[in-house]
Design a protein around this motif. Structure first.
Motif, mmCIF file in Angstrom:
data_model
loop_
_atom_site.group_PDB
_atom_site.id
_atom_site.type_symbol
_atom_site.label_atom_id
_atom_site.label_comp_id
_atom_site.label_asym_id
_atom_site.label_seq_id
_atom_site.Cartn_x
_atom_site.Cartn_y
_atom_site.Cartn_z
ATOM 1 N N UNK A 102 -9.692 -11.901 -1.890
ATOM 2 C CA UNK A 102 -8.978 -11.229 -2.966
ATOM 3 C C UNK A 102 -9.678 -9.962 -3.421
ATOM 4 N N UNK A 103 -10.912 -9.748 -2.980
ATOM 5 C CA UNK A 103 -11.647 -8.529 -3.303
ATOM 6 C C UNK A 103 -12.364 -8.061 -2.046
ATOM 7 N N UNK B 259 -17.150 -12.909 0.298
ATOM 8 C CA UNK B 259 -15.858 -12.840 -0.405
ATOM 9 C C UNK B 259 -14.791 -13.661 0.319
ATOM 10 N N UNK B 260 -15.074 -14.085 1.541
ATOM 11 C CA UNK B 260 -14.117 -14.886 2.309
ATOM 12 C C UNK B 260 -14.246 -16.354 1.934
ATOM 13 N N UNK B 261 -13.117 -17.051 1.898
ATOM 14 C CA UNK B 261 -13.154 -18.481 1.631
ATOM 15 C C UNK B 261 -11.978 -19.139 2.343
ATOM 16 N N UNK B 262 -12.106 -20.403 2.621
ATOM 17 C CA UNK B 262 -11.018 -21.141 3.247
ATOM 18 C C UNK B 262 -10.162 -21.766 2.154
ATOM 19 N N UNK B 263 -8.845 -21.659 2.299
ATOM 20 C CA UNK B 263 -7.935 -22.063 1.225
ATOM 21 C C UNK B 263 -6.626 -22.543 1.836
ATOM 22 N N UNK B 264 -5.915 -23.389 1.101
ATOM 23 C CA UNK B 264 -4.578 -23.798 1.498
ATOM 24 C C UNK B 264 -3.581 -22.733 1.026
ATOM 25 N N UNK B 265 -2.780 -22.209 1.952
ATOM 26 C CA UNK B 265 -1.766 -21.209 1.613
ATOM 27 C C UNK B 265 -0.449 -21.609 2.276
ATOM 28 N N UNK B 266 0.633 -20.956 1.882
ATOM 29 C CA UNK B 266 1.936 -21.250 2.462
ATOM 30 C C UNK B 266 2.004 -20.787 3.914
ATOM 31 N N UNK B 267 2.692 -21.565 4.724
ATOM 32 C CA UNK B 267 2.904 -21.161 6.113
ATOM 33 C C UNK B 267 3.841 -19.952 6.134
ATOM 34 N N UNK B 268 3.516 -18.912 6.913
ATOM 35 C CA UNK B 268 4.415 -17.751 6.974
ATOM 36 C C UNK B 268 5.726 -18.082 7.664
ATOM 37 N N UNK B 269 6.741 -17.296 7.335
ATOM 38 C CA UNK B 269 8.070 -17.456 7.932
ATOM 39 C C UNK B 269 8.363 -16.209 8.756
ATOM 40 N N UNK C 126 -11.894 5.313 3.127
ATOM 41 C CA UNK C 126 -10.620 5.860 3.603
ATOM 42 C C UNK C 126 -9.662 4.766 4.057
ATOM 43 N N UNK C 127 -10.184 3.627 4.535
ATOM 44 C CA UNK C 127 -9.284 2.570 5.010
ATOM 45 C C UNK C 127 -8.481 1.968 3.864
ATOM 46 N N UNK C 128 -8.964 2.098 2.637
ATOM 47 C CA UNK C 128 -8.268 1.490 1.498
ATOM 48 C C UNK C 128 -6.959 2.188 1.179
ATOM 49 N N UNK C 129 -6.796 3.425 1.684
ATOM 50 C CA UNK C 129 -5.518 4.101 1.509
ATOM 51 C C UNK C 129 -4.395 3.344 2.207
ATOM 52 N N UNK C 130 -4.758 2.571 3.225
ATOM 53 C CA UNK C 130 -3.789 1.790 3.982
ATOM 54 C C UNK C 130 -3.792 0.329 3.558
ATOM 55 N N UNK C 131 -4.983 -0.211 3.299
ATOM 56 C CA UNK C 131 -5.112 -1.654 3.067
ATOM 57 C C UNK C 131 -5.026 -2.051 1.599
ATOM 58 N N UNK C 132 -5.078 -1.085 0.689
ATOM 59 C CA UNK C 132 -5.049 -1.390 -0.744
ATOM 60 C C UNK C 132 -6.219 -0.730 -1.445
ATOM 61 N N UNK C 133 -5.959 0.047 -2.480
ATOM 62 C CA UNK C 133 -7.023 0.817 -3.117
ATOM 63 C C UNK C 133 -8.033 -0.061 -3.845
ATOM 64 N N UNK C 134 -7.548 -1.024 -4.621
ATOM 65 C CA UNK C 134 -8.458 -1.836 -5.436
ATOM 66 C C UNK C 134 -8.745 -3.210 -4.843
ATOM 67 N N UNK C 135 -7.780 -3.736 -4.125
ATOM 68 C CA UNK C 135 -7.942 -5.057 -3.511
ATOM 69 C C UNK C 135 -7.084 -5.110 -2.250
#
Length: 322
Positions: free
Chosen positions: A7-8, A14-24, A53-62
């Motif tokens: 998330x940051x 900053x990486x963690x393993x988590x349960x998330x929804x399966x993509x469709x 510079x990569x944050x212009x594509x991937x997200x400025x703050x997160x």
């Protein structure tokens, strides 16, 4: 489903393993039951948000995309509307966003049938690094039989494929790496191996038709002195160079300088396309190219895999097994 999320921006912590929804899968997309993924420098750049510079594509703050991972190999679980090349049960490999998970979505055009004769873990290490190497050798480098090719960074992910692809195209290949990894580069088929700690491979004492500089930081002027008068320099990625544009300043410099010199200076980015995957599949199934897998980590240990990569200890590629 289980997935590696962030998330940051930051270090591997900053990486963690988590349960998330399966993509469709959406229109033109394929849902893959992931059997293996892989780690490369691009994963680190997206995780760290560096250079800025990569944050212009991937997200400025997160990060806009929470689940990391790009290389994927697995089995088609479902297909979206307008998908015609794949059906559930097909074994595939290619590129997607979010392969560090039990399921991932991919565009149909970034996938190909998995090569016969190799496992999912080996196949997962191919797409990003293999396609980059193929484009460097075949397209940007225009390598032909009998040419002398220098591969700087020959023991890494892209380099290990570049050595083999250049050999498959009939070149005489000199690979540059540390002394501890020389045996790997020889096993990949390099005709000569240079230990950069013992010898400067671009001191001008030998000239090459094509130089592939992979994730390097040598100045363009030093690289050019090792080229033949009409030689080609291909710059693949780069490290260092500051927080804002990183090693990309050499790629920008190459674009600006190339029209005014006899050498052809060509920056190269990463692009995974179906036709390139299919070309790599042919080379793999013919025995001309074999993925070099350093080791395999389980999904929960992705942060450790990234640390190993950044420490410079990897020989070839790291796979993630699910």
């Amino acid at each position: 489903m289980k997935a590696i999320v962030q998330d940051v921006y930051g270090p591997p912590e900053v990486l963690r393993i988590e349960e998330v929804d399966r993509p469709v899968p959406g229109r033109g997309e394929v849902l893959i039951r992931v059997r293996a993924a892989a780690v490369d420098q691009g994963v680190w750049h997206l995780m760290a948000g560096m250079p800025y510079a990569v944050r212009a594509v991937t997200g400025l703050r997160r990060p806009r995309t929470r689940v990391r991972g790009m290389d994927v190999a697995g089995v088609v679980e479902a297909v979206g509307q307008d998908v015609s090349r794949f059906r559930p049960g097909d074994e595939v490999y290619g590129n997607c966003h979010g392969s560090f998970a039990e399921y991932a979505r991919a565009k149909e055009g970034t996938l190909a049938p998995k090569p016969r004769g190799i496992g999912f873990e080996e196949a997962a290490t191919v797409p990003v690094s293999g396609c980059t190497a193929l484009n460097a050798v075949r397209d940007s480098g225009q390598v032909t039989a009998g040419q002398r090719v220098l591969v700087l960074g020959a023991s890494g992910g892209v380099g290990s494929f570049a050595v083999q692809v250049a050999k498959a195209y009939g070149a005489h290949v000199t690979g540059v790496c540390s002394g501890a990894k020389a045996d790997l580069v020889r096993s990949l088929g390099a005709d000569e191996v240079v230990d950069y700690a013992q010898e400067d491979p671009v001191d001008g004492s030998r000239r090459y038709d094509v130089i592939l500089d992979i994730a390097g930081n040598r100045p363009l002027s030093r690289l050019r002195r090792a080229l033949t008068p009409r030689g080609i320099l291909v710059i693949v990625g780069g490290e260092g160079g500051g927080n804002w544009i990183g090693g990309n300043q050499r790629q920008l410099g190459a674009l600006l300088l190339s029209p005014f010199v006899g050498h052809r200076l060509r920056p190269l980015g990463t692009l995974v396309r179906r036709r390139d995957l299919e070309a790599l599949t042919e080379l793999i199934e013919a025995g001309s190219v074999a993925p070099a897998v350093d080791r395999t980590y389980p999904l929960a240990e992705v942060p450790d895999a990234i640390r190993r990569l950044r420490d410079g200890r990897v020989r070839g590629k790291i796979a993630i097994g699910l």
